[in-house]
Write an enzyme that holds these catalytic residues in place. Structure first.
Site, mmCIF file in Angstrom:
data_model
loop_
_atom_site.group_PDB
_atom_site.id
_atom_site.type_symbol
_atom_site.label_atom_id
_atom_site.label_comp_id
_atom_site.label_asym_id
_atom_site.label_seq_id
_atom_site.Cartn_x
_atom_site.Cartn_y
_atom_site.Cartn_z
ATOM 1 N N ASP A 455 0.840 -1.205 0.000
ATOM 2 C CA ASP A 455 0.000 0.000 0.000
ATOM 3 C C ASP A 455 0.873 1.252 0.000
ATOM 4 O O ASP A 455 2.068 1.206 0.318
ATOM 5 C CB ASP A 455 -0.910 -0.026 1.230
ATOM 6 C CG ASP A 455 -2.219 0.722 1.004
ATOM 7 O OD1 ASP A 455 -2.315 1.489 0.029
ATOM 8 O OD2 ASP A 455 -3.149 0.536 1.813
ATOM 9 N N ASP A 523 -11.012 1.749 -2.551
ATOM 10 C CA ASP A 523 -11.452 1.386 -1.209
ATOM 11 C C ASP A 523 -12.969 1.300 -1.113
ATOM 12 O O ASP A 523 -13.497 0.849 -0.095
ATOM 13 C CB ASP A 523 -10.942 2.409 -0.187
ATOM 14 C CG ASP A 523 -9.464 2.253 0.106
ATOM 15 O OD1 ASP A 523 -8.906 1.189 -0.221
ATOM 16 O OD2 ASP A 523 -8.864 3.197 0.649
#
Length: 687
Positions: A455, A523
């Protein structure tokens, strides 16, 4: 088989692909000039083409050159903008020759007629693709004793010239966090239009690609020119529509306006690839061309089925404990999940987002015996084991930052802006990348980790490098440092697979896909919102790279309530994952989810490796003799695409015969049922 040809009499070079041609010519002044990008031509036909010469007009702003520079009556966007040590700018080319390597690579060598600037234009083609890869190398040919640095104010990888058409239209994506890859089509304005990211990553707000058509292309018909930049840092693509009828140009490269880079005598700079494709089959054919190219020439392991993943983040948040993870793993395995991933919260003092980033060891309170017992438990359930990591970040409240405050991006006498309570580590520094590689290598080796979710959750600010003689190198060298660590890690651990992520889809691009196996594109896991996000993503990137989760209802981001089959069906259009809190799913939900996972596994070879056709409220996939349609909305007859008229298909569930001619015209009868958000998966096999 050679795909690149040279006609010496006219100084014309012709690049050929299976269905297209690209031609250019070295003009009398030594500059490479664009001739043609479109339908196939012979060498003789290419040699007979006239050269567009915008330089003869004091009103023209584009000249049709293969690399636009500053100097003379050039008034368009310069792709190579340089300043020499004495303050002079611009380029006057001298052609030094070209090389054709293996019949598939072309290298054109140029240098300035006075200053020590050398350039090589690189082209590459493939036997199985209409994509042409282009890049640029810039060299300082001088000596340290006689010449100062050359400052590059702009250095694009390539300029693509597209025939001027009335109604020229651009297709691209815009977006934001939880709303990435929103497709936009608009007529191109005259003069310059710039698409860019200034964030240090390719970004949520736009993806580094651009399609161009004459305003009449559809999903199935029309000429489409598309360009894609293979870069994961800041970028810029500039389109220019000339008011005098010259070619529509698209230039692109790494970096954004305001960044400069000096090269010293003996140094060179190679740009990322800026690839292009011409297609005569509309936007759908253009997308399938990119999907095949990415599979055959970009992805590390394109032929591996992407596993069904369970990720624990939405179930546990920061409260990551061995007991909680084992309980989730038990339920995930019972559903048929193949890979269990522990997300944020397993390391250091990471009990919230304010601390612990950079301290990559198991939390001693939650994991007093380390990760080993949990890894062993997951493997006994016949699942692979994965971990979330964010190697490029640190919290000020971390042991790492307290030891190395100089390792983050910062500028003298400027505050260090925290976003998400994080600072960005400078991966342009060799000591930082060496530290990152060592702890990643140790972590992966200790437990033979199968999977990392890599990430990167915030943009660059105060992007300085105090003490470095040319600190703006970090804008490109940080990205190259990330690439180097991943490349080195994968080489040391051939079984390791990696998912790219950047606060959702903030770094979904060809640069990362060359090093990762799939991408977390948003997300936002709301299935309704995901339809639009996934539609935009599919314009360039194939389904096998698209991580798509089934999460809880109501959705944790939007609060929208949707039925479980609908959530699964939308996620089945990519690489299926589950991210809900399974400890709160009812037994009927778990039983239904188990059946849906089995259904996905049955269609996975078609979805992940088949040709994709975007339909109205549906997606169609074809591989070998199998055809899968995932549809939503309402009952209707849905016309399909890409079938041969004489074929006959049988529904794998009902046994009903369907003739391809009827499927193409009248359509596939869809009976989605009633209720909220009806959807279905239809499986057909060719007889």
């Amino acid at each position: 088989m050679s795909r690149i040809f040279f006609d010496a009499a006219s100084h014309t070079l012709l690049l050929t692909t299976p269905a297209t041609s690209y031609a250019l010519r070295i003009d009398a002044e030594g500059a490479p000039r664009h001739l043609h990008w479109g339908a196939p031509l012979t060498v003789e036909q290419a040699a007979a083409l006239p050269t567009y010469d915008g330089l003869t007009s004091s009103f023209a702003s584009t000249s049709g050159e293969e690399i636009n520079v500053e100097g003379g009556p050039r008034f368009g966007v310069p792709s190579l903008l340089v300043r020499y040590a004495n303050g002079a700018r611009g380029v006057e080319w001298h052609y030094e020759g070209h090389e054709i390597t293996d019949g598939s690579e072309l290298h054109i060598h140029l240098r300035d007629q006075h200053y020590p600037l050398g350039c090589t234009l690189h082209y590459a083609v493939h036997d199985d693709s209409d994509i042409i890869e282009r890049s640029l190398t810039v060299r300082h040919l001088g000596t340290a004793d006689e010449d100062g640095p050359i400052e590059m104010l702009r250095c694009d990888a390539a300029v693509w010239s597209i025939p001027s058409r009335s109604g020229t239209r651009m297709t691209h994506t815009v977006g934001q966090w939880t709303g990435e890859t929103q497709l936009r089509r608009t007529e191109a304005p005259y003069a310059e239009t710039t698409f860019t990211s200034r964030r240090g990553v390719s970004g949520h707000f736009g993806n580094p690609w651009l399609m161009v058509d004459a305003g009449d292309a559809t999903e199935t018909h029309g000429d489409v020119w598309s360009t894609v930049l293979a870069w994961s840092g800041s970028w810029r693509i500039t389109a220019h529509r000339d008011h005098t009828g010259g070619p529509f140009t698209v230039a692109g490269g790494g970096g954004h306006d305001g960044i400069s880079r000096r090269i010293q005598p003996g140094e060179s700079h190679r740009t990322p690839v800026f690839a292009g494709q011409f297609s005569q089959g509309g936007f759908g054919a253009a997308s399938r061309g990119w999907h095949a190219y990415i599979a055959n020439h970009v992805l590390p392991h394109p032929d591996e089925p992407r596993p069904v993943i369970y990720n624990s983040w939405e179930a546990t948040g920061w409260h990551v404990t061995p007991h909680g993870q084992r309980a989730l793993a038990d339920r995930a395995a019972d559903l048929g999940v193949e890979l269990f991933v522990v997300d944020d919260g397993w390391f250091g003092q990471r009990t919230n987002d304010r601390a612990g980033l950079g301290d990559w060891h198991p939390n001693p309170e939650h994991f007093p015996d380390g990760l080993g017992p949990l890894v062993d438990h997951v493997r006994r359930l016949d699942m692979g084991f994965g971990l979330w990591v964010e190697p490029e970040m640190t919290n000020p409240d971390s042991d790492l930052y307290r030891r190395h405050p100089d390792w983050v991006l910062h500028m003298p006498h400027r505050r260090r802006t925290e976003l998400r309570h994080q600072l960005v580590l400078n991966f342009a520094r060799e000591d930082v990348t060496e530290w990152a590689y060592k702890w990643l290598d140790r972590l992966v080796a200790q437990h033979t980790i199968d999977y990392l979710k890599w990430d990167m959750n915030r943009a660059f600010t105060e992007a300085g490098w105090p003490g470095h003689p040319d600190g703006e190198h970090l804008w490109t060298d940080h990205t190259r440092g990330v690439y180097a660590v991943i490349d080195r890690l994968r080489h040391a651990h051939p079984g390791l697979r990696i998912e790219g992520c950047a606060g959702g889809g903030g770094r979904a691009d060809l640069g990362m896909l060359a090093r990762t196996d799939q991408t977390w594109i948003s997300d936002n896991t709301d299935a309704v919102d995901r339809i639009t996000i996934q539609h935009g993503y599919s314009q360039i990137y194939p389904a096998r790279t698209m991580s798509a989760w089934v999460t809880d209802s109501p959705n944790p981001h939007t609060g929208r309530t949707t039925p479980l089959p609908y959530r699964f069906h939308i996620a089945m259009t990519g690489a299926l994952g589950i991210g809900g809190d399974l400890s709160h799913w009812s037994q009927p939900e778990l039983d239904e989810a188990r059946e849906l996972v089995a259904l996905y596994k049955s269609i996975r070879p078609v979805v992940q490796f088949g040709r994709q056709y975007r339909l109205e409220d549906a997606v169609q996939y074809m591989a070998d003799d199998r055809l899968v349609v995932i549809a939503w909305g309402h009952d209707r007859d849905l016309p399909l695409n890409g079938l041969s008229l004489d074929d006959v298909y049988v529904d794998e569930l009902t046994g009903a015969e369907q003739h391809a001619a009827n499927l193409l015209t009248r359509g596939l009868p869809l009976h989605l049922g009633g209720g909220d958000r009806p959807s279905a998966v239809v499986r057909l096999t060719k007889q």
